[in-house]
Scaffold this motif. Sequence first.
Motif, PDB file in Angstrom:
ATOM      1  N   ASN A  40      43.397  11.214  65.964  1.00 45.59           N
ATOM      2  CA  ASN A  40      44.692  11.841  66.226  1.00 45.59           C
ATOM      3  C   ASN A  40      44.528  13.284  66.705  1.00 45.59           C
ATOM      4  O   ASN A  40      45.314  13.762  67.538  1.00 45.59           O
ATOM      5  N   LYS A  41      43.516  13.974  66.173  1.00 50.73           N
ATOM      6  CA  LYS A  41      43.241  15.342  66.630  1.00 50.73           C
ATOM      7  C   LYS A  41      42.850  15.340  68.101  1.00 50.73           C
ATOM      8  O   LYS A  41      43.297  16.198  68.879  1.00 50.73           O
ATOM      9  N   ALA A  42      42.024  14.366  68.486  1.00 52.43           N
ATOM     10  CA  ALA A  42      41.618  14.246  69.883  1.00 52.43           C
ATOM     11  C   ALA A  42      42.805  13.892  70.770  1.00 52.43           C
ATOM     12  O   ALA A  42      42.963  14.429  71.874  1.00 52.43           O
ATOM     13  N   ILE A  43      43.657  12.985  70.296  1.00 50.51           N
ATOM     14  CA  ILE A  43      44.838  12.574  71.058  1.00 50.51           C
ATOM     15  C   ILE A  43      45.776  13.767  71.270  1.00 50.51           C
ATOM     16  O   ILE A  43      46.338  13.966  72.351  1.00 50.51           O
ATOM     17  N   LYS A  86      26.656  22.390  74.366  1.00 49.68           N
ATOM     18  CA  LYS A  86      27.393  23.639  74.200  1.00 49.68           C
ATOM     19  C   LYS A  86      28.740  23.402  73.532  1.00 49.68           C
ATOM     20  O   LYS A  86      29.527  24.331  73.371  1.00 49.68           O
ATOM     21  N   SER A  87      29.003  22.164  73.173  1.00 45.49           N
ATOM     22  CA  SER A  87      30.306  21.775  72.628  1.00 45.49           C
ATOM     23  C   SER A  87      30.659  22.534  71.357  1.00 45.49           C
ATOM     24  O   SER A  87      29.830  22.673  70.454  1.00 45.49           O
ATOM     25  N   GLN A  88      31.893  23.013  71.305  1.00 47.52           N
ATOM     26  CA  GLN A  88      32.462  23.534  70.079  1.00 47.52           C
ATOM     27  C   GLN A  88      33.380  22.458  69.502  1.00 47.52           C
ATOM     28  O   GLN A  88      33.731  21.497  70.191  1.00 47.52           O
ATOM     29  N   GLY A  89      33.777  22.627  68.251  1.00 44.29           N
ATOM     30  CA  GLY A  89      34.546  21.580  67.586  1.00 44.29           C
ATOM     31  C   GLY A  89      35.932  22.018  67.158  1.00 44.29           C
ATOM     32  O   GLY A  89      36.200  23.206  66.995  1.00 44.29           O
ATOM     33  N   ILE A  90      36.799  21.039  66.973  1.00 46.90           N
ATOM     34  CA  ILE A  90      38.108  21.263  66.364  1.00 46.90           C
ATOM     35  C   ILE A  90      38.247  20.257  65.223  1.00 46.90           C
ATOM     36  O   ILE A  90      37.809  19.117  65.328  1.00 46.90           O
ATOM     37  N   GLY A  91      38.834  20.700  64.131  1.00 44.08           N
ATOM     38  CA  GLY A  91      38.850  19.872  62.928  1.00 44.08           C
ATOM     39  C   GLY A  91      40.242  19.409  62.533  1.00 44.08           C
ATOM     40  O   GLY A  91      41.221  20.153  62.662  1.00 44.08           O
ATOM     41  N   SER A  92      40.301  18.192  62.048  1.00 42.97           N
ATOM     42  CA  SER A  92      41.553  17.666  61.499  1.00 42.97           C
ATOM     43  C   SER A  92      41.647  18.036  60.023  1.00 42.97           C
ATOM     44  O   SER A  92      40.634  18.234  59.347  1.00 42.97           O
ATOM     45  N   LYS A  93      42.863  18.117  59.524  1.00 38.16           N
ATOM     46  CA  LYS A  93      43.079  18.543  58.145  1.00 38.16           C
ATOM     47  C   LYS A  93      42.631  17.469  57.156  1.00 38.16           C
ATOM     48  O   LYS A  93      42.670  16.275  57.452  1.00 38.16           O
TER      49      LYS A  93
END
Length: 345
Positions: free
Chosen positions: A189-192, A291-298
């Motif tokens: 869902n975070k990716a979507i 080089k990818s950075q990340g984003i996190g779901s709760k």
Amino acid sequence: MVIIGIITLILFFTFLAFYLTDPRRMINGFLFNLLFCSFLIFCLYLGFSSDIMIFRLFALIPLSAFILFISTFGLFTLGIGLFLNGRILMKKESRRFSNSLTLISGIFLLLLFIFRMVNPERFLPFYFEPLYAGAYLIVVYFFLHLTNFLTAYFLYQFNKPKYNQDFIIVLGSGLINDKVPPLLASRINKAINFYGKQAAATFPPIILFSGGQGPDKNLPEAEAMQKYAVEKGIPSEHTLTETRSVNTLQNMLYSKQIMDSIKGGKYNSIFTTNNFHLFRASLYAKIAGLKSQGIGSKTAFYYWPNAMIREYIAIIVMQRKRHTVVVGTILGVSILLSLLLVLFY
């Protein structure tokens, strides 16, 4: 005061340079903690050297909170909190060992609290004192390392990728009965969510689902993830699957191979995972050459402490050579000093 202020400024710009260059480093946590301590000292000096009462209170409140946190009372409070959290987690989740880490940590801290209250050092022969000091030094070493990790972790949560990504890698976390469970669904869902925002702002990225097939599963995890995303409205032509990986490092390595084969190494990419897993996953991305950075779901709050303990243990395992050298050196020196005391006194 001027000298302390200059040191604080130097630490600030040093931290900023390291963090902006690459937020995926443990040293960022160390530098920020140094900066925080230097700023705290500056505020204390400024407050207590002033005749204005409100400035003194401004200096006294953070000092009192810091002393309370590192005191025996703080250790006891933290132990109770972890113990209670462990009980809640095991009621809400399964009674697996991996879900009992906060419970075990809480019991350990409470035992450490009792240990400090009893102070068994006074009952030991004097030639055991170096061993006791060595054990205490090891505890302090890992406490400082833990604070650096937690600070680096929190700082990394502020990472905000630009809407110019060619790929979004979604890291797998396991299926339940060949279905996407809530924990994995939050990553997808975070990716979507990011896909929708970028598609509206610039162009739609490719979502690359990464996860292999377990021995007890009927399909690769990546395919189940892809199906979930397509059902949520993502066009199938904007998705790819990587079905060989069985751990986070392989997620990164095999995903990089796919992206390289399509774009020839010239692309922007990010990855999504749960927020507790975000920093460690970024370290694996760096190891894989991404080089990818990340984003996190709760993550549910009751689940977070146990997950963070598990992440910290994994970080220690990743850096086991360094920790083995440090701990081995402390133990070696402590044993040598104890032997010298036995032989010459």
